[in-house]
Write a protein that holds these residues in place. Sequence first.
Motif, PDB file in Angstrom:
ATOM      1  N   MET A  19       0.834  -1.207   0.000  1.00  0.00           N
ATOM      2  CA  MET A  19       0.000   0.000   0.000  1.00  0.00           C
ATOM      3  C   MET A  19       0.870   1.258   0.000  1.00  0.00           C
ATOM      4  N   SER A  20       2.133   1.130   0.357  1.00  0.00           N
ATOM      5  CA  SER A  20       3.011   2.311   0.333  1.00  0.00           C
ATOM      6  C   SER A  20       3.201   2.825  -1.094  1.00  0.00           C
ATOM      7  N   LEU A  21       2.741   2.061  -2.089  1.00  0.00           N
ATOM      8  CA  LEU A  21       2.758   2.572  -3.467  1.00  0.00           C
ATOM      9  C   LEU A  21       1.901   3.833  -3.596  1.00  0.00           C
ATOM     10  N   LEU A  22       1.015   4.024  -2.657  1.00  0.00           N
ATOM     11  CA  LEU A  22       0.204   5.252  -2.676  1.00  0.00           C
ATOM     12  C   LEU A  22       1.013   6.456  -2.221  1.00  0.00           C
ATOM     13  N   GLY A  23       2.192   6.212  -1.684  1.00  0.00           N
ATOM     14  CA  GLY A  23       3.022   7.309  -1.230  1.00  0.00           C
ATOM     15  C   GLY A  23       2.432   7.982  -0.006  1.00  0.00           C
ATOM     16  N   PRO A  24       2.784   9.239   0.231  1.00  0.00           N
ATOM     17  CA  PRO A  24       2.330   9.911   1.459  1.00  0.00           C
ATOM     18  C   PRO A  24       0.860  10.320   1.426  1.00  0.00           C
ATOM     19  N   VAL A  25       0.184  10.025   0.324  1.00  0.00           N
ATOM     20  CA  VAL A  25      -1.201  10.480   0.196  1.00  0.00           C
ATOM     21  C   VAL A  25      -2.104   9.866   1.258  1.00  0.00           C
ATOM     22  N   ALA A  26      -1.933   8.586   1.505  1.00  0.00           N
ATOM     23  CA  ALA A  26      -2.817   7.921   2.466  1.00  0.00           C
ATOM     24  C   ALA A  26      -2.740   8.598   3.825  1.00  0.00           C
ATOM     25  N   GLU A  27      -1.511   8.874   4.249  1.00  0.00           N
ATOM     26  CA  GLU A  27      -1.369   9.511   5.561  1.00  0.00           C
ATOM     27  C   GLU A  27      -1.988  10.903   5.545  1.00  0.00           C
ATOM     28  N   GLU A  28      -1.782  11.613   4.428  1.00  0.00           N
ATOM     29  CA  GLU A  28      -2.344  12.962   4.359  1.00  0.00           C
ATOM     30  C   GLU A  28      -3.874  12.929   4.397  1.00  0.00           C
ATOM     31  N   VAL A  29      -4.452  12.048   3.593  1.00  0.00           N
ATOM     32  CA  VAL A  29      -5.918  11.992   3.554  1.00  0.00           C
ATOM     33  C   VAL A  29      -6.470  11.565   4.917  1.00  0.00           C
ATOM     34  N   SER A  30      -5.710  10.735   5.620  1.00  0.00           N
ATOM     35  CA  SER A  30      -6.192  10.295   6.934  1.00  0.00           C
ATOM     36  C   SER A  30      -6.290  11.470   7.909  1.00  0.00           C
ATOM     37  N   ARG A  31      -5.655  12.591   7.558  1.00  0.00           N
ATOM     38  CA  ARG A  31      -5.728  13.771   8.430  1.00  0.00           C
ATOM     39  C   ARG A  31      -6.751  14.793   7.949  1.00  0.00           C
ATOM     40  N   TYR A  32      -7.498  14.473   6.897  1.00  0.00           N
ATOM     41  CA  TYR A  32      -8.539  15.407   6.419  1.00  0.00           C
ATOM     42  C   TYR A  32      -9.693  15.354   7.407  1.00  0.00           C
ATOM     43  N   SER A  33      -9.565  16.127   8.471  1.00  0.00           N
ATOM     44  CA  SER A  33     -10.436  15.914   9.624  1.00  0.00           C
ATOM     45  C   SER A  33     -11.871  16.356   9.404  1.00  0.00           C
ATOM     46  N   PHE A  34     -12.134  17.158   8.386  1.00  0.00           N
ATOM     47  CA  PHE A  34     -13.519  17.584   8.191  1.00  0.00           C
ATOM     48  C   PHE A  34     -14.321  16.601   7.346  1.00  0.00           C
ATOM     49  N   LEU A  35     -13.689  15.513   6.975  1.00  0.00           N
ATOM     50  CA  LEU A  35     -14.399  14.500   6.211  1.00  0.00           C
ATOM     51  C   LEU A  35     -14.790  13.355   7.143  1.00  0.00           C
ATOM     52  N   THR A  36     -15.804  12.628   6.787  1.00  0.00           N
ATOM     53  CA  THR A  36     -16.148  11.453   7.574  1.00  0.00           C
ATOM     54  C   THR A  36     -15.222  10.308   7.182  1.00  0.00           C
ATOM     55  N   THR A  37     -15.243   9.277   7.992  1.00  0.00           N
ATOM     56  CA  THR A  37     -14.416   8.107   7.708  1.00  0.00           C
ATOM     57  C   THR A  37     -14.714   7.548   6.325  1.00  0.00           C
ATOM     58  N   ALA A  38     -15.989   7.466   5.989  1.00  0.00           N
ATOM     59  CA  ALA A  38     -16.360   6.910   4.686  1.00  0.00           C
ATOM     60  C   ALA A  38     -15.933   7.824   3.540  1.00  0.00           C
ATOM     61  N   GLU A  39     -16.006   9.108   3.752  1.00  0.00           N
ATOM     62  CA  GLU A  39     -15.567  10.042   2.706  1.00  0.00           C
ATOM     63  C   GLU A  39     -14.069   9.912   2.457  1.00  0.00           C
ATOM     64  N   ARG A  40     -13.302   9.806   3.533  1.00  0.00           N
ATOM     65  CA  ARG A  40     -11.854   9.637   3.350  1.00  0.00           C
ATOM     66  C   ARG A  40     -11.568   8.356   2.573  1.00  0.00           C
TER      67      ARG A  40
END
Lengths: 225, 225, 225, 225
Positions: C131-152
């Motif tokens: 999954m690290s093929l996604l690069g740092p995006v996964a970690e960044e999106v996991s911090r999009y705090s105004f989104l719900t879990t399902a939206e992320r």
Amino acid sequence: MHSFPTRLLSGYRTFMAGVYRNRNEQYRELAASGQKPTTMVIACCDSRAAPETIFDCGPGELFVLRNVANLVPPYAPDGGQHGTSAAIEFAVKGLGITDVVIMGHGRCGGIHAALTSPDPLDEGDFIGKWMSLLGPVAEEVSRYSFLTTAERQTLLERHSIRNSIANLRTFPYVRALEAQGALKVHGAWFDISTGELWVMDSESGDFTRPSPEPEDRSLVHDHET
Amino acid sequence: MHSFPTRLLSGYRTFMAGVYRNRNEQYRELAASGQKPTTMVIACCDSRAAPETIFDCGPGELFVLRNVANLVPPYAPDGGQHGTSAAIEFAVKGLGITDVVIMGHGRCGGIHAALTSPDPLDEGDFIGKWMSLLGPVAEEVSRYSFLTTAERQTLLERHSIRNSIANLRTFPYVRALEAQGALKVHGAWFDISTGELWVMDSESGDFTRPSPEPEDRSLVHDHET
Amino acid sequence: MHSFPTRLLSGYRTFMAGVYRNRNEQYRELAASGQKPTTMVIACCDSRAAPETIFDCGPGELFVLRNVANLVPPYAPDGGQHGTSAAIEFAVKGLGITDVVIMGHGRCGGIHAALTSPDPLDEGDFIGKWMSLLGPVAEEVSRYSFLTTAERQTLLERHSIRNSIANLRTFPYVRALEAQGALKVHGAWFDISTGELWVMDSESGDFTRPSPEPEDRSLVHDHET
Amino acid sequence: MHSFPTRLLSGYRTFMAGVYRNRNEQYRELAASGQKPTTMVIACCDSRAAPETIFDCGPGELFVLRNVANLVPPYAPDGGQHGTSAAIEFAVKGLGITDVVIMGHGRCGGIHAALTSPDPLDEGDFIGKWMSLLGPVAEEVSRYSFLTTAERQTLLERHSIRNSIANLRTFPYVRALEAQGALKVHGAWFDISTGELWVMDSESGDFTRPSPEPEDRSLVHDHET
């Protein structure tokens, strides 16, 4: 989790099978190219007086603001969060609307509250304040003792439309565009009981019914279309 | 004197020959006994997303507030003339509404303005202030760089619905009635292009399409491929 | 000796009595002349999202690579045993595929693991690395705090499709063939719950549902309500 | 912008009107509760050998990894991005799969490339490296001069299945679960031309056809169902 109102879901399905089905290309085009309505209607929240229903308008035709008693506050760029003023600005400056219609209606609960003292709704925090946009007129009309209650109500409803139009003209760009002939402001009043639409004469402020049209005669026939 | 928009007059004649003619007793009854809607919809002014059209609702069914981007401010009994708060008070305390639906929609111009900097509408006095009801979220979402422009727009539209619901719950009577089970608050989002209605899960805040109904299945062919 | 899964044996018999029996000449021809699919689908291993089922495709139509989360690594001719890259090379250089579709889907377990920290699957040796093929995006999106879990989750699923397409374009022959117009790269996302297929706009990267087709309209009733 | 392959869109519509329509509750349930397949199939990308078709399996039944020639690399936790190993880990540790089937097939292009020297695909960066997972066997079988070309091909296809099973058993948890009886590993080979499924004897490694079943006899009838 509580569920979405079933009446709305069933209505939505009717919409999809009817209006949307017949107009899906129009909806897609409206989504892709953006809305370009030429008319803004400022109407009341009342459940019996939806502008799209009364004017038989489809998607993309009317930009509609609805608040209690279709009031417009005077222009007041004081940094406050003015929803009605924001909608007017959006319509006139953002969309380039050419016609604004203030549409009042009979039996308006907001106008009734403004005329009634004490009114049960006076206890609240917001309705009384909101209706105070009518200024001292409401209190004055409530003292017109030679009129019936219904007459006072209708008159304040109509005065309120004139008052909203006057306040609308305190917005500098509304005034400027009107002077250029690029924007027209109209008043209308809808009689819920009879279905009559009364249109305001832009000069005298009086309300009259538009002259009858051939189509109106069809109302007396018995057969269904 | 300028004349009333002809499109509205012709639409009104269609209304009289159709909806009103078929429902004139209902209109008279609604006028005589007053409106008793059970549902309030807080929707956007957008010309492509009229609640009565989307939910196929007739006279007396929906009490409808419409402002730019269907925003609800937090409860603030500060003596100001708060139109949205007045409508909520009227619906909940005056009419005894049992369901409030915040309905957002795709391609919302107000949300677009909130996400765009500088936006042509920023020059105005009111839109920026009004959209500031979203708080710092708009600016934050505008920095979600791994999302496309359209994704940011949709997400802020949906967050805005959740935000309006949160603000609605700052009104003491809304909170109290919800706790008693006498009032339910819903979120919905309408996709102008496809006509899809997405309903908010009241617990997670996620939006999903309602599951198909028997009627929907009948839409599909009977034979197997 | 343990026996072959009985479910698979019974399913195989159904295949022989149905699909194979009806198409046995096609199978023999495909065996004799070799496969000549024009489309490669890169999909997830998920049991709920088989490309042949979703696209109703029969033998010889789709060359299908499936790995966890339908990821494509960047071109890296470093002598390693890259299974996904080998399949792409086989499809594009060996088979002369004209269309490559990256198909993601909702509720993807690999994307879920990438967004969740700590995730039970983190203990393993391979999923986290993959999954690290996604690069740092996964970690960044996991911090999009105004989104719900399902939206992320949905957003990372969609971003991942765009990411796979970007990586696919690091293969020199993919880039060259695309420039010549001989190869097209597409993105799609399947909603397991509703069955909806969302197609990626190749320019904006947004996902939308394909517009309705004549067949779809026939699904709706003919009468108006 | 180029458009999505029309064959896939039309196939998708067939899926929606057929499989999805008949199983929509199952899809929704699978989405809500998550996938719980008990079988993983490791198959080839070949367009003529889709596991769901051959085993007539529906949504939620098979967790399917597909790569060129259905190869499994040996366990190598070296920090590399191993897609096949990640899928195995996901299936065995994440989903608790109880059966893994390595399914090869006749006329496999990857096996053909491994047996042919020079093969046009040798020029590429990845296929040769990927097929080197077969070790020196491919080169050795290519020298079995008393066999026909087709015999060498089929034999290497079957050896490759045994090789993948051997590599699968280098994963510590696969070995441990097999020892406990909680996981079974199977081999199968599909003859594209005749539709025959050959199942590997787990002890000898030989491939035989499962004994015929009553249903198979229906194949000799002339009438269509």
